[in-house]
Design an enzyme around this catalytic site. Structure first.
Site, PDB file in Angstrom:
ATOM      1  CE1 TYR A   1      -3.534  -2.608   0.538  1.00  0.00           C
ATOM      2  CE2 TYR A   1      -4.644  -0.621   1.280  1.00  0.00           C
ATOM      3  CZ  TYR A   1      -4.698  -1.929   0.850  1.00  0.00           C
ATOM      4  OH  TYR A   1      -5.907  -2.541   0.737  1.00  0.00           O
TER       5      TYR A   1
ATOM      6  CG  ASP B   1     -13.901  -6.842   2.119  1.00  0.00           C
ATOM      7  OD1 ASP B   1     -13.565  -6.189   3.119  1.00  0.00           O
ATOM      8  OD2 ASP B   1     -14.380  -6.327   1.094  1.00  0.00           O
TER       9      ASP B   1
ATOM     10  CG  ASP C   1      -2.439 -20.318  -1.780  1.00  0.00           C
ATOM     11  OD1 ASP C   1      -1.837 -20.315  -0.677  1.00  0.00           O
ATOM     12  OD2 ASP C   1      -2.033 -20.989  -2.751  1.00  0.00           O
TER      13      ASP C   1
ATOM     14  CE  LYS D   1       1.520 -17.719  -3.102  1.00  0.00           C
ATOM     15  NZ  LYS D   1       0.596 -18.872  -3.180  1.00  0.00           N
TER      16      LYS D   1
ATOM     17  CG  ASP E   1      -8.149  -4.663   1.552  1.00  0.00           C
ATOM     18  OD1 ASP E   1      -9.097  -4.183   2.200  1.00  0.00           O
ATOM     19  OD2 ASP E   1      -8.079  -4.629   0.311  1.00  0.00           O
TER      20      ASP E   1
HETATM   21  C1  IPM Z   1     -10.373  -1.284   4.064  1.00  0.00           C
HETATM   22  C2  IPM Z   1     -10.612  -0.613   2.736  1.00  0.00           C
HETATM   23  C3  IPM Z   1      -9.460   0.313   2.433  1.00  0.00           C
HETATM   24  C4  IPM Z   1      -8.212  -0.541   2.340  1.00  0.00           C
HETATM   25  C5  IPM Z   1      -9.605   1.188   1.168  1.00  0.00           C
HETATM   26  C6  IPM Z   1     -10.891   1.958   1.168  1.00  0.00           C
HETATM   27  C7  IPM Z   1      -8.426   2.109   1.004  1.00  0.00           C
HETATM   28  O1  IPM Z   1     -10.825  -1.569   1.744  1.00  0.00           O
HETATM   29  O2  IPM Z   1     -10.219  -0.569   5.071  1.00  0.00           O
HETATM   30  O3  IPM Z   1     -10.353  -2.510   4.116  1.00  0.00           O
HETATM   31  O4  IPM Z   1      -7.916  -1.097   1.272  1.00  0.00           O
HETATM   32  O5  IPM Z   1      -7.520  -0.664   3.349  1.00  0.00           O
HETATM   33 MG    MG Z   2     -10.951  -3.550   2.483  1.00  0.00          MG
END
Ligand code: IPM
Ligand code: MG
Length: 362
Positions: free
Chosen positions: A143, A253, A225, A193, A249
């Site tokens: 990042y 999710d 993975d 990884k 990240d």
């Molecule tokens: C998160 C989001 C952020 C990230 C984005 C919006 C920059 O997806 O906080 O998970 O990638 O960290």
């Molecule tokens: Mg995110």
């Protein structure tokens, strides 16, 4: 009471302002109840700040954030600003805040409330017992690594990002994970990884070394993975998942779907200074302004703020208990409801939590 405490509120874009308002209302109620002098001040961030001040993270916003006890962010990101250069996109505000506050440790607890087992796309018997904590490194890796950018012409045009980690960066986040595990089920799964990436090889080496300071905590390593698969196959086996910025990240999710979806996932980002608290979900432009967003991730993030930045763990637990009660009583926002179930809007859900909180606190 002693000196007052201050929270900088950054509502941001899309559903950000709607859910941040509910989180702030909970914080105000807790403060009133605890006799705490709490100042909540609002500043623009993201697309809203681009409109108001021409940049996603105005100096005044960052300065205010730096001098507060804690920062609460709703969400950033708006389709209107998607086509602008990378350094002017609303998301840059988030990266600038994380870096500017030095909040390298991102905690994302994924805990399934039992009555939401049916809300997961996975079979209830599979998700039952899910209670894990993702510890994501937040201020390093791909990042932020340099060099980065796009250059050249035609077919020779190249884009470049750099994944870079130092021993110091890995060690400090590993310690956060081991410490957190001590207060939980004493197990850390480090995700990397290492079969391909040097950054992961160093990661594994430093995590192994750090684990020697925590002989009471079990450590396992998984390739990312495989981890993505195991999180779905045996979610209840995980306690603390330690990983680098981009893997965290992606996995967070994925893991959100175990606990009723992204609308339920809170986060705390911690460093040496003020903590940054935000729901893990984005600005959800498709439902913005309609009052239907789930405010629970934001409210649970406010609970984390009470715990980690205001030193009020008992109040944090009360907020979490209040959320549990409203879910038990059947309150559901649209994202959580099954066909035929009654649906509450953002404000009504927030109000239910505050009502429950008043009863829990009484
Ligand atoms: C998160 C989001 C952020 C990230 C984005 C919006 C920059 O997806 O906080 O998970 O990638 O960290
Ligand atoms: Mg995110």
């Amino acid at each position: 009471m002693g000196a007052g405490r201050s929270v900088v509120l950054l509502p941001g874009d899309g559903i950000g302002p709607e859910v941040a308002a509910e989180a702030a209302a909970v914080l105000r109620q807790v403060a009133a109840n605890a006799g705490l002098d709490l100042k909540i001040e609002e500043f623009p961030v993201g697309g809203a700040a681009i409109d108001a001040a021409g940049e996603p993270l105005p100096r005044a916003t960052l300065d205010a954030a730096r001098s507060a006890d804690a920062v609460f962010l709703g969400a950033v990101g708006s389709p209107r600003h998607e086509t602008v250069a990378r350094d002017r996109r609303p998301e840059q505000a988030l990266l600038g805040l994380r870096k500017g506050l030095g909040v390298y440790a991102n905690l994302r607890p994924v805990k399934l409330h039992p009555v939401l087992a049916e809300a997961s796309p996975l079979r209830p018997e599979r998700v039952r017992g899910t209670d894990l904590l993702i510890v994501r490194e937040l201020t390093g890796g791909i990042y932020f690594g340099a060099p980065r950018g796009i250059e050249g012409q035609g077919n020779g045009r190249v884009a470049r990002n750099t994944m870079v980690y130092s021993v110091g960066e890995i060690r400090r986040i590993a310690r956060v994970a081991f410490e957190a595990a001590r207060g939980r089920r004493k197990k850390v799964t480090s995700v990397d990884k290492a079969n391909i990436l040097e950054t992961s090889q160093l990661w594994r080496e430093v995590v192994d070394e750090a684990s020697r300071e925590y002989p009471d905590v079990r450590l396992e390593h998984l390739y990312v993975d495989n981890a993505a698969m195991q999180i779905l196959a045996r979610p209840a086996d995980f306690d603390v998942i330690l990983t680098e910025n981009m893997f965290g990240d992606i996995l967070s999710d994925e893991a959100a779907m175990l606990a009723g979806g992204i609308g339920m996932l809170p986060s705390a980002s911690l460093g040496e200074g003020p903590g940054l608290y935000e729901p893990v979900h984005g600005s959800a432009p498709d439902i913005a302004g309609r009052g239907v967003a789930n405010p629970l991730a934001a409210i649970l993030s406010a609970a984390m703020l009470l715990r980690h930045s205001l030193g009020l763990p008992a109040e944090a637990e009360r907020v979490e208990a209040a959320v549990g009660r409203v879910l038990d009583a059947g309150a559901r926002t649209a994202d959580l409801a099954r066909p035929g179930e009654a649906v509450l809007g953002t404000r009504d859900m927030g109000q239910r939590v505050r009502d429950a909180l008043a009863r829990v606190a009484a």
